[in-house]
Design a protein around this motif. Structure first.
Motif, PDB file in Angstrom:
ATOM      1  N   GLN A  42      18.012 -13.621 -22.047  1.00 54.94           N
ATOM      2  CA  GLN A  42      16.519 -13.653 -22.046  1.00 54.94           C
ATOM      3  C   GLN A  42      15.976 -14.577 -22.950  1.00 54.94           C
ATOM      4  OE1 GLN A  42      15.310 -11.117 -19.871  1.00 54.94           O
ATOM      5  NE2 GLN A  42      17.601 -11.001 -19.711  1.00 54.94           N
ATOM      6  N   LYS A 102      15.945 -18.170 -20.859  1.00 58.62           N
ATOM      7  CA  LYS A 102      15.038 -18.257 -19.914  1.00 58.62           C
ATOM      8  C   LYS A 102      15.768 -19.128 -18.809  1.00 58.62           C
ATOM      9  CE  LYS A 102      11.073 -17.241 -22.727  1.00 58.62           C
ATOM     10  NZ  LYS A 102       9.636 -17.734 -23.190  1.00 58.62           N
ATOM     11  N   GLU A 103      15.017 -20.088 -18.201  1.00 55.62           N
ATOM     12  CA  GLU A 103      15.248 -21.071 -17.211  1.00 55.62           C
ATOM     13  C   GLU A 103      16.209 -22.088 -17.637  1.00 55.62           C
ATOM     14  OE1 GLU A 103      11.445 -22.928 -18.531  1.00 55.62           O
ATOM     15  OE2 GLU A 103      12.275 -20.839 -18.570  1.00 55.62           O
ATOM     16  N   PHE A 146      14.816 -15.567 -12.774  1.00 58.35           N
ATOM     17  CA  PHE A 146      13.776 -14.475 -13.123  1.00 58.35           C
ATOM     18  C   PHE A 146      13.777 -13.463 -12.015  1.00 58.35           C
ATOM     19  CE2 PHE A 146      10.007 -12.344 -13.627  1.00 58.35           C
ATOM     20  CZ  PHE A 146      10.048 -11.936 -15.042  1.00 58.35           C
ATOM     21  N   TRP A 160      15.337 -12.282 -16.913  1.00 61.84           N
ATOM     22  CA  TRP A 160      16.056 -13.360 -16.625  1.00 61.84           C
ATOM     23  C   TRP A 160      17.648 -12.832 -16.306  1.00 61.84           C
ATOM     24  CZ3 TRP A 160      13.723 -17.948 -15.368  1.00 61.84           C
ATOM     25  CH2 TRP A 160      12.820 -18.145 -15.714  1.00 61.84           C
TER      26      TRP A 160
END
Length: 344
Positions: free
Chosen positions: A169, A172-173, A195, A202
């Motif tokens: 989390q 993220k990306e 996501f 995520w």
């Protein structure tokens, strides 16, 4: 073709659990020296009949349609005057003979949970080892495989599954460097989380392997799961008297349909499903509704407290009338199951 296979699974599972239930009644009756007149597998015209010498005249039968079954205990439907019959036996012999059916279903659930926890692990106690990888997920694209044990994420040491979830989390990306142990090798694999709008998280598309217990602990945990589930079913009982509760009741047709869904989700899911259905069968039979086992238990307790037997004719009449209402209820529930299938 898969629909026919799943329906067959469903019928076999229901039949197995029903026969386990009847075997529980049979076993305690035999231990209590209450004569058993018939033990039947299936219904319809009898295609096989046997009278074992050691069972004092009991008939073992197989019907033309080998689905479900029943046990006929002397003195529950007739032969009330026989001093050895169910009607004339003591409190504990009668009480545990009736309780034997639901108890056997609970034993089946405990055994299944015990096997799962000892072989596959407890899903509520996840490890950092990967159990499965979602097809087409970032994890599969990156090359993660079932059996891999995650050691680190971006040099952060991972000790629990929740730490892994939090690390993903926070990443993220961005590209996440995941250090894993695969057999005897230590590897570093780069994964780009994706996501998931439905779960608002995520994710990389992996699920954990549960902690595998020793044989003894597996069955202790299986017992905890079984009785915890049974307790939850009893706490849900008041909701059954609401409109939502009534529409949520599922009969054999619905169970067969759910079996297909459980089987398609994998063998482990199917095992859990069988265990939960076995607990549900025990729960249903413990309800104090004629002609279920629960109503017999109430009658036996009332006789034990009052010291007087309830007239056999009255008991038989109540059970017969209630059976008609139960058949009507099952018809309504089956129609509801069919409508649910049509609307899917």
């Amino acid at each position: 073709m898969s629909g026919i296979i799943y329906a067959t699974y469903g019928i076999l599972i229901i039949s197995f659990l029903a026969l386990a239930h009847e075997f529980g009644h049979f076993l305690i009756a035999r231990i209590s020296n209450i004569p058993v007149e018939e033990f039947a597998i299936g219904f319809g015209p009898t295609i096989y009949e046997h009278k074992p010498k050691e069972t004092n005249g009991m008939k073992f039968k197989i019907g033309l349609f080998p689905i479900l079954g029943y046990v006929k205990i002397k003195g529950m439907e007739d032969n009330y005057d026989d001093p050895e019959s169910f009607y004339n036996r003591g409190f504990f012999a009668k009480f545990f003979t009736i309780l034997g059916g639901p108890l056997m279903n609970l034993v089946v659930a405990i055994i299944i949970f015990g096997i799962v926890f000892g072989s596959f692990g407890n899903p509520l106690s996840p490890t950092t080892t990967i159990a499965s990888v979602v097809k087409g997920s970032p994890a599969e694209i990156a090359g993660l495989k079932p059996g891999d044990t995650i050691l680190k994420v971006n040099d952060l040491k991972i000790r629990t599954w929740s730490e892994l979830v939090n690390a993903i989390q926070e990443n993220k990306e961005n590209i996440a460097t995941i250090e894993i142990k695969r057999e005897n090798e230590i590897l570093k694999i780069q994964v780009v989380p994706k996501f998931d709008p439905t779960q608002k998280k995520w994710m990389i598309g992996i699920s954990p392997k549960g902690e595998v217990y020793s044989t003894g602990k597996s069955f202790i945990e299986g017992m905890k799961w079984t009785f915890s589930t049974l307790f939850q079913m009893f706490t849900f009982l008041p909701k059954l008297f609401t409109r939502a509760g009534v529409t949520s009741i599922t009969g054999p047709i619905g169970i067969i349909s759910m079996t297909g869904e459980a089987a398609s989700a994998g063998f482990l899911n199917l095992l859990f499903f069988i265990a939960y259905i076995s607990i549900a069968l025990a729960f249903t039979n413990l309800l104090p509704i004629p002609p279920l086992d629960g109503s017999w238990l109430i009658i036996i307790i009332a006789e034990g407290v009052s010291g007087r037997k309830i007239p056999k004719d009255l008991t038989a009449k109540i059970q017969s009338i209630a059976l008609i209402f139960m058949l009507i209820l099952m018809f309504v529930v089956s129609i509801n199951d069919i409508l649910k299938l049509i609307n899917k």
